[in-house]
Enzyme design. Structure first.
Site, PDB file in Angstrom:
ATOM      1  N   PHE A 171       0.955  -1.135  -0.052  1.00 50.59           N
ATOM      2  CA  PHE A 171      -0.014   0.051  -0.042  1.00 50.59           C
ATOM      3  C   PHE A 171       0.938   1.195   0.033  1.00 50.59           C
ATOM      4  CE2 PHE A 171      -3.164  -2.978   1.620  1.00 50.59           C
ATOM      5  CZ  PHE A 171      -4.159  -2.782   0.655  1.00 50.59           C
ATOM      6  N   ASP A 205       3.183  15.075  11.250  1.00 47.40           N
ATOM      7  CA  ASP A 205       2.682  16.340  11.739  1.00 47.40           C
ATOM      8  C   ASP A 205       2.424  17.503  10.802  1.00 47.40           C
ATOM      9  OD1 ASP A 205       2.721  15.494  14.410  1.00 47.40           O
ATOM     10  OD2 ASP A 205       4.557  16.659  14.914  1.00 47.40           O
ATOM     11  N   GLU A 217      -2.355   7.594   6.559  1.00 47.80           N
ATOM     12  CA  GLU A 217      -1.886   8.306   7.741  1.00 47.80           C
ATOM     13  C   GLU A 217      -2.282   8.252   8.934  1.00 47.80           C
ATOM     14  OE1 GLU A 217       0.665  11.324   6.752  1.00 47.80           O
ATOM     15  OE2 GLU A 217       0.611   9.421   5.446  1.00 47.80           O
TER      16      GLU A 217
HETATM   17  C1  LIG Z   1      -5.218   3.680  -0.585  1.00 52.59           C
HETATM   18  C2  LIG Z   1      -4.103   3.296   0.342  1.00 52.59           C
HETATM   19  C3  LIG Z   1      -2.996   4.017   0.219  1.00 52.59           C
HETATM   20  C4  LIG Z   1      -1.837   4.064   1.321  1.00 52.59           C
HETATM   21  N1  LIG Z   1      -0.765   4.553   1.154  1.00 52.59           N
HETATM   22  C5  LIG Z   1       0.062   4.259   2.314  1.00 52.59           C
HETATM   23  C6  LIG Z   1       1.440   4.920   1.947  1.00 52.59           C
HETATM   24  O1  LIG Z   1       1.706   5.729   1.150  1.00 52.59           O
HETATM   25  N2  LIG Z   1       2.734   4.510   2.780  1.00 52.59           N
HETATM   26  C7  LIG Z   1       2.344   3.573   3.796  1.00 52.59           C
HETATM   27  O2  LIG Z   1       3.040   3.202   4.599  1.00 52.59           O
HETATM   28  N3  LIG Z   1       1.073   3.114   4.068  1.00 52.59           N
HETATM   29  C8  LIG Z   1      -0.066   3.320   3.051  1.00 52.59           C
HETATM   30  N4  LIG Z   1      -1.462   2.761   3.428  1.00 52.59           N
HETATM   31  C9  LIG Z   1      -1.359   1.834   4.358  1.00 52.59           C
HETATM   32  C10 LIG Z   1      -2.118   2.614   5.630  1.00 52.59           C
HETATM   33  O3  LIG Z   1      -1.459   3.564   6.098  1.00 52.59           O
HETATM   34  C11 LIG Z   1      -2.582   1.251   6.477  1.00 52.59           C
HETATM   35  O4  LIG Z   1      -3.477   0.620   5.802  1.00 52.59           O
HETATM   36  C12 LIG Z   1      -3.410   2.052   8.166  1.00 52.59           C
HETATM   37  O5  LIG Z   1      -2.258   2.299   8.660  1.00 52.59           O
HETATM   38  C13 LIG Z   1      -3.977   0.750   8.760  1.00 52.59           C
HETATM   39  O6  LIG Z   1      -3.063  -0.391   8.899  1.00 52.59           O
HETATM   40  P1  LIG Z   1      -3.577  -1.963   8.607  1.00 52.59           P
HETATM   41  O7  LIG Z   1      -4.106  -1.804   7.317  1.00 52.59           O
HETATM   42  O8  LIG Z   1      -2.460  -2.647   8.952  1.00 52.59           O
HETATM   43  O9  LIG Z   1      -4.676  -2.113   9.408  1.00 52.59           O
HETATM   44  P2  LIG Z   1      -4.781  -2.471  11.181  1.00 52.59           P
HETATM   45  O10 LIG Z   1      -3.620  -2.030  11.654  1.00 52.59           O
HETATM   46  O11 LIG Z   1      -4.653  -4.011  11.099  1.00 52.59           O
HETATM   47  O12 LIG Z   1      -5.978  -1.996  11.634  1.00 52.59           O
HETATM   48  C14 LIG Z   1      -7.186  -2.654  11.179  1.00 52.59           C
HETATM   49  C15 LIG Z   1      -8.564  -1.869  12.219  1.00 52.59           C
HETATM   50  O13 LIG Z   1      -8.088  -1.988  13.501  1.00 52.59           O
HETATM   51  C16 LIG Z   1      -7.885  -0.703  14.119  1.00 52.59           C
HETATM   52  N5  LIG Z   1      -6.909  -0.671  15.039  1.00 52.59           N
HETATM   53  C17 LIG Z   1      -5.667  -1.241  15.013  1.00 52.59           C
HETATM   54  N6  LIG Z   1      -5.124  -0.938  16.320  1.00 52.59           N
HETATM   55  C18 LIG Z   1      -6.140  -0.512  17.275  1.00 52.59           C
HETATM   56  C19 LIG Z   1      -5.865   0.320  18.511  1.00 52.59           C
HETATM   57  N7  LIG Z   1      -4.683   0.068  19.235  1.00 52.59           N
HETATM   58  N8  LIG Z   1      -6.946   0.637  18.937  1.00 52.59           N
HETATM   59  C20 LIG Z   1      -8.172   0.658  18.473  1.00 52.59           C
HETATM   60  N9  LIG Z   1      -8.247   0.339  17.064  1.00 52.59           N
HETATM   61  C21 LIG Z   1      -7.292  -0.006  16.458  1.00 52.59           C
HETATM   62  C22 LIG Z   1      -7.724   0.087  13.000  1.00 52.59           C
HETATM   63  O14 LIG Z   1      -8.188   1.565  13.211  1.00 52.59           O
HETATM   64  C23 LIG Z   1      -8.504  -0.438  11.763  1.00 52.59           C
HETATM   65  O15 LIG Z   1      -9.734  -0.029  11.844  1.00 52.59           O
HETATM   66  C24 LIG Z   1      -2.353   2.996   2.399  1.00 52.59           C
HETATM   67  C25 LIG Z   1      -3.381   2.405   2.470  1.00 52.59           C
HETATM   68  C26 LIG Z   1      -4.498   2.436   1.321  1.00 52.59           C
HETATM   69  C27 LIG Z   1      -5.656   1.690   1.642  1.00 52.59           C
END
Ligand SMILES: Cc1cc2nc3c(=O)[nH]c(=O)nc-3n(C[C@H](O)[C@H](O)[C@H](O)COP(=O)(O)OP(=O)(O)OC[C@H]3O[C@@H](n4cnc5c(N)ncnc54)[C@H](O)[C@@H]3O)c2cc1C
Length: 411
Positions: free
Chosen positions: A166, A262, A388
């Site tokens: 991603f 930030d 983000e």
């Molecule tokens: C179109 C797109 C573009 C992106 N671009 C980038 C990029 O340029 N660079 C990059 O590095 N990443 C990027 N991402 C990744 C994005 O930042 C992550 O998907 C996001 O940080 C969530 O991480 P995860 O997918 O592992 O979900 P998870 O961490 O597995 O989370 C799943 C759910 O659980 C919730 N959750 C997790 N931990 C907690 C907690 N402690 N308390 C409460 N709720 C919690 C989350 O809020 C979420 O709803 C992108 C994603 C998409 C879809």
């Protein structure tokens, strides 16, 4: 005295960006939504030429620069630009060349020499992209504590191994242009967050490949790539920050890198609000065509339900915009804005989802139809609550800061 009057320069930026949004973005908005992975070169070349003519990339990599006179407004200008171009089309805004998330990381953490070496390409003849890769297949929110991509020092090089997923603009940064991607890797897996550092990997570096492009719900004009690093060798100096300090396994080097967010979170908020404003404007226009005008002067109790809904949406939109501007104003003043950056990101993620969803509902079949962009904006909206830092994660950041809890006390 507090003044809410926008500086003349911001007004000018806004007018220029509106012209771009109306003429370069809206006419091709549907096309690039329906032709995912096709690159909008006309827009990219136009923006690059405009940025060169204006003497800067107009991106995060220009921000914070010392201005000749008056207070700096470069971060506020970025917010105005992000809002207006996302009003045009958020997917295309993400295809604006010259200094995105990767550039923001270099800007926030790089030495003067690194900033010149990595960012000067944005002032070159060809449009260039950058990206930032933190997320990995096993974790996103738990980053950077869970980083598994490794950076091992070998003489005057680092050897990187791992997989990133991603990555926004990853393909444009590494394949389509001579850009770079900032890879977050650990120099000591046993050290947790303290071992994590950002490294710059340039396009064309052997061992760094783009392995996949995502098919997405929204922001379909923007490429989202997977990147694999296999014995990828980069110069020792490509670790961001002073190499000697940066290689120390302390939280200090890591915390500096987090300053990147930030600057970028308020930009995501501004972008979300651009979509929300576009939606609200079209909704009011469509209602007006059907004889429904909003009678703003009336007491709330005498308004129709539709009028109350619209007014509530406007309150959400405008108050969140003020919060976003405050986060950027603090950045311009070189003051800490971590709380405001996360707050406006949370609020804007909520607001854009609520407004776009309600607009689709209120317009009924027309909201669901592809005849209008309402359904597209509804799909484009959700990402603002995900990347983000998700809404939940940014709420945690705000709560920890206000309550003075550590991440171990509140997680
Ligand atoms: C179109 C797109 C573009 C992106 N671009 C980038 C990029 O340029 N660079 C990059 O590095 N990443 C990027 N991402 C990744 C994005 O930042 C992550 O998907 C996001 O940080 C969530 O991480 P995860 O997918 O592992 O979900 P998870 O961490 O597995 O989370 C799943 C759910 O659980 C919730 N959750 C997790 N931990 C907690 C907690 N402690 N308390 C409460 N709720 C919690 C989350 O809020 C979420 O709803 C992108 C994603 C998409 C879809």
């Amino acid at each position: 005295m507090i003044s809410f009057k926008r500086p003349e320069k911001l007004e000018q930026s806004s007018v220029i960006m509106e012209t771009v949004a109306v003429n370069m973005m809206r006419p091709v908005s549907r096309y690039f939504d329906e032709h995912e992975h096709e690159i909008p070169w006309d827009y990219i070349q136009f923006m690059h030429a405009s940025q060169q003519a204006m003497g800067g990339s107009g991106s995060l990599t220009d921000s914070g620069a010392k201005k000749k006179e008056g207070p700096s407004i470069s971060f506020q200008r970025l917010a105005v630009t992000a809002e207006m171009l996302s009003w045009g089309d958020v997917g295309l805004w993400l295809c604006t060349p010259g200094g995105g998330l990767g550039g923001a990381a270099v800007n926030a953490t790089g030495t003067p020499e690194q900033k010149e070496r990595f960012l000067s390409r944005f002032r070159g003849d060809e449009p260039t992209f950058d990206a930032m890769a933190l997320t990995e297949p096993h974790a996103g929110s738990a980053m950077p504590a869970e980083v598994r991509t490794t950076a091992v020092r070998d003489g005057d090089e680092w050897v990187l191994n791992g997989e990133k997923i991603f990555v926004t603009a990853g393909h444009k940064a590494l394949i389509d242009t001579k850009g770079f991607v900032v890879i977050w890797a650990t120099i000591d897996p046993a050290a947790g967050r303290a071992g994590v550092r950002p490294f710059v990997v340039e396009a064309g570096t052997p061992g760094c490949s783009v392995t996949k492009l995502e098919h997405k719900l929204g922001i379909r004009a923007s490429d989202t790539a997977s990147i694999v690093l296999q014995d990828c060798r980069i110069p020792f100096e490509n670790i961001l920050g002073n190499p000697e300090v940066a290689k120390e396994k302390t939280e200090k080097g890591f915390k500096g890198a987090m300053a990147t967010f930030d600057a970028t979170r308020p930009l995501v908020a501004a972008s979300a609000l651009g979509i929300a404003r576009a939606t609200l404007e079209l909704l009011k226009e469509l209602l007006s065509e059907r004889g429904v005008e909003i009678r703003y002067g009336l007491p709330r109790s005498r308004m129709t339900n539709m009028e109350r809904e619209i007014v509530d949406m406007e309150v959400m939109l405008r108050s969140t915009w003020l919060l976003t501007l405050k986060a950027m104003w603090l950045a311009d003043e070189h003051k800490s804005n971590t709380i405001e950056a996360s707050m406006c990101k949370v609020k804007a993620g909520d607001v854009v989802v609520k407004i776009t969803q309600r607009a689709v509902e209120l317009m009924g079949p027309l909201g669901f139809s592809r005849e209008y962009l309402l359904e597209k904006w509804f799909r484009d909206a959700k990402i603002n609550d995900l990347y983000e830092g998700t809404g939940q994660i940014n709420r945690l950041i705000v709560a920890r800061r206000i309550l003075d809890y550590t991440r171990h006390e509140l997680s």
